[in-house]
Write an enzyme that holds these catalytic residues in place. Structure first.
Site, short mmCIF file in Angstrom:
data_model
loop_
_atom_site.label_atom_id
_atom_site.label_comp_id
_atom_site.label_asym_id
_atom_site.label_seq_id
_atom_site.Cartn_x
_atom_site.Cartn_y
_atom_site.Cartn_z
N ASP A 195 -48.03 2.43 -0.29
CA ASP A 195 -46.97 2.43 -1.45
C ASP A 195 -46.92 0.72 -1.66
OD1 ASP A 195 -44.94 2.58 -3.30
OD2 ASP A 195 -43.30 2.19 -1.84
N SER A 196 -46.31 0.37 -2.56
CA SER A 196 -46.13 -1.12 -2.82
C SER A 196 -45.29 -1.69 -1.66
CB SER A 196 -45.51 -1.37 -4.14
OG SER A 196 -44.44 -1.02 -4.16
N CYS A 232 -45.86 6.86 -4.15
CA CYS A 232 -45.84 5.57 -5.05
C CYS A 232 -45.72 6.64 -6.48
CB CYS A 232 -46.51 4.52 -5.20
SG CYS A 232 -46.26 3.24 -6.20
N GLU A 256 -36.14 -3.55 -1.56
CA GLU A 256 -36.66 -4.68 -0.79
C GLU A 256 -35.95 -5.83 -0.03
OE1 GLU A 256 -40.11 -4.77 -0.13
OE2 GLU A 256 -40.17 -2.37 -0.93
N CYS A 309 -39.13 7.28 -8.17
CA CYS A 309 -39.86 6.02 -7.38
C CYS A 309 -39.38 6.32 -5.98
CB CYS A 309 -39.18 4.59 -7.93
SG CYS A 309 -39.29 3.42 -7.03
N HIS A 342 -38.80 4.31 -3.56
CA HIS A 342 -37.83 3.46 -3.09
C HIS A 342 -36.41 4.06 -3.18
CE1 HIS A 342 -41.02 0.18 -3.12
NE2 HIS A 342 -40.07 -0.55 -2.65
#
Ligand code: DGL
Length: 267
Positions: free
Chosen positions: A10-11, A73, A151, A185, A187
């Site tokens: 993932d990012s 992702c 994040e 997403c 996240h």
């Protein structure tokens, strides 16, 4: 039977939602995770750039012995569509598994989708849902700030800034009367409690990362690629930026990522 690891990328932190689910579903499997924390977010970038990053992330994982790759992702999965970045091992993104589950669980046929701007612009979840059932009514909303807030560690249920941002994005979806919401997403499930508070009890929340983990389990079973080890599996984490900030941010969500083997690696 195959004892190689499952590769997940993932990012950033979002991919841990798939790792956590894999650990619960397949406790004997080894996982190699790559989080491209030096280049997060992906979801505000162009398709071309996201596809270039995807190629590099996959190449990084393939430096290790992996028997399957999961793009944990929504953004990468949306840019890939039905294409696979590998042709000799199984691969899954998150869009198909999450859309499939949503099409199965919705009762009123109204499904909400939240994702990054690139994901929502691509219409990937809508397309997948409509391929499964053309009558499903989809309300989709890009939520550009949420990845940054996660994040940054603004994940506590009472965090007023994250709550405010989530209210702003989710209100139109709640008003559309959806009974199912795809957190498209990876996240977003990290702030699941906030999302659940806003959407209310009547809405089923689906985590794209968890659905991808379930789907990966099926693929590995079908292709006879599950490990025969009876020992607990190990997770190894690689990130492209600071190990310490990854540990710090991961600690509330996945204890193992905060204390286990984490390496910084250039891709
Ligand atoms: N977690 C990713 C997703 O599922 C990417 C978020 C981002 O980097 O913008 O879309």
């Amino acid at each position: 039977m195959n004892r190689d690891a499952i590769g997940v990328f993932d990012s950033g932190l979002g991919g841990l939602t798939a790792v956590k689910a894999l650990n619960q579903l397949l406790p004997n499997e080894n996982i190699i995770f790559f989080g491209d924390t030096a280049r997060v977010p992906y979801g505000t970038r162009s398709r071309q750039t996201i596809l270039r990053y995807t190629k590099e992330d996959v190449a990084f994982l393939r430096r290790h012995p992996v028997k399957m790759i999961i793009a944990a992702c929504g953004t990468v999965s949306s840019m890939l569509g039905t294409d696979s970045p590998v042709n000799d091992i199984p691969f899954t993104g998150v869009v198909y598994p999450a859309a499939k589950k949503a099409s199965e669980v919705t009762k009123n046929g109204r499904v909400g989708v939240i994702g990054t701007p690139a994901t929502i612009k691509s219409g990937s979840y809508e397309t997948a849902l409509h391929n499964m059932n053309s009558k499903i009514d989809v309300t989709a909303m890009p939520c550009p700030l949420l990845v940054h807030l996660v994040e940054y560690g603004y994940t506590d249920r009472n965090n007023q800034i994250t709550r405010l941002a989530a209210e702003e994005y989710l209100t139109p979806i709640r008003n559309a009367g959806v009974d199912t919401l795809i957190m498209g997403c990876t996240h977003y499930p990290i702030i699941r409690e906030i999302i659940a508070d806003i959407m209310g009890d009547g809405v089923t929340l689906l985590s794209a990362g968890e659905e991808a983990a379930q789907y990966a389990k099926l693929c590995l079973e079908e292709q006879d690629l599950l490990t025969d080890s009876t020992e607990p599996g190990h997770n190894i984490y690689y990130v492209s930026d600071s190990v310490s900030s990854f540990r710090e941010n991961a600690k509330n969500f996945l204890a193992d990522a905060a204390h286990g083997q984490v390496f910084s690696s250039r891709i």
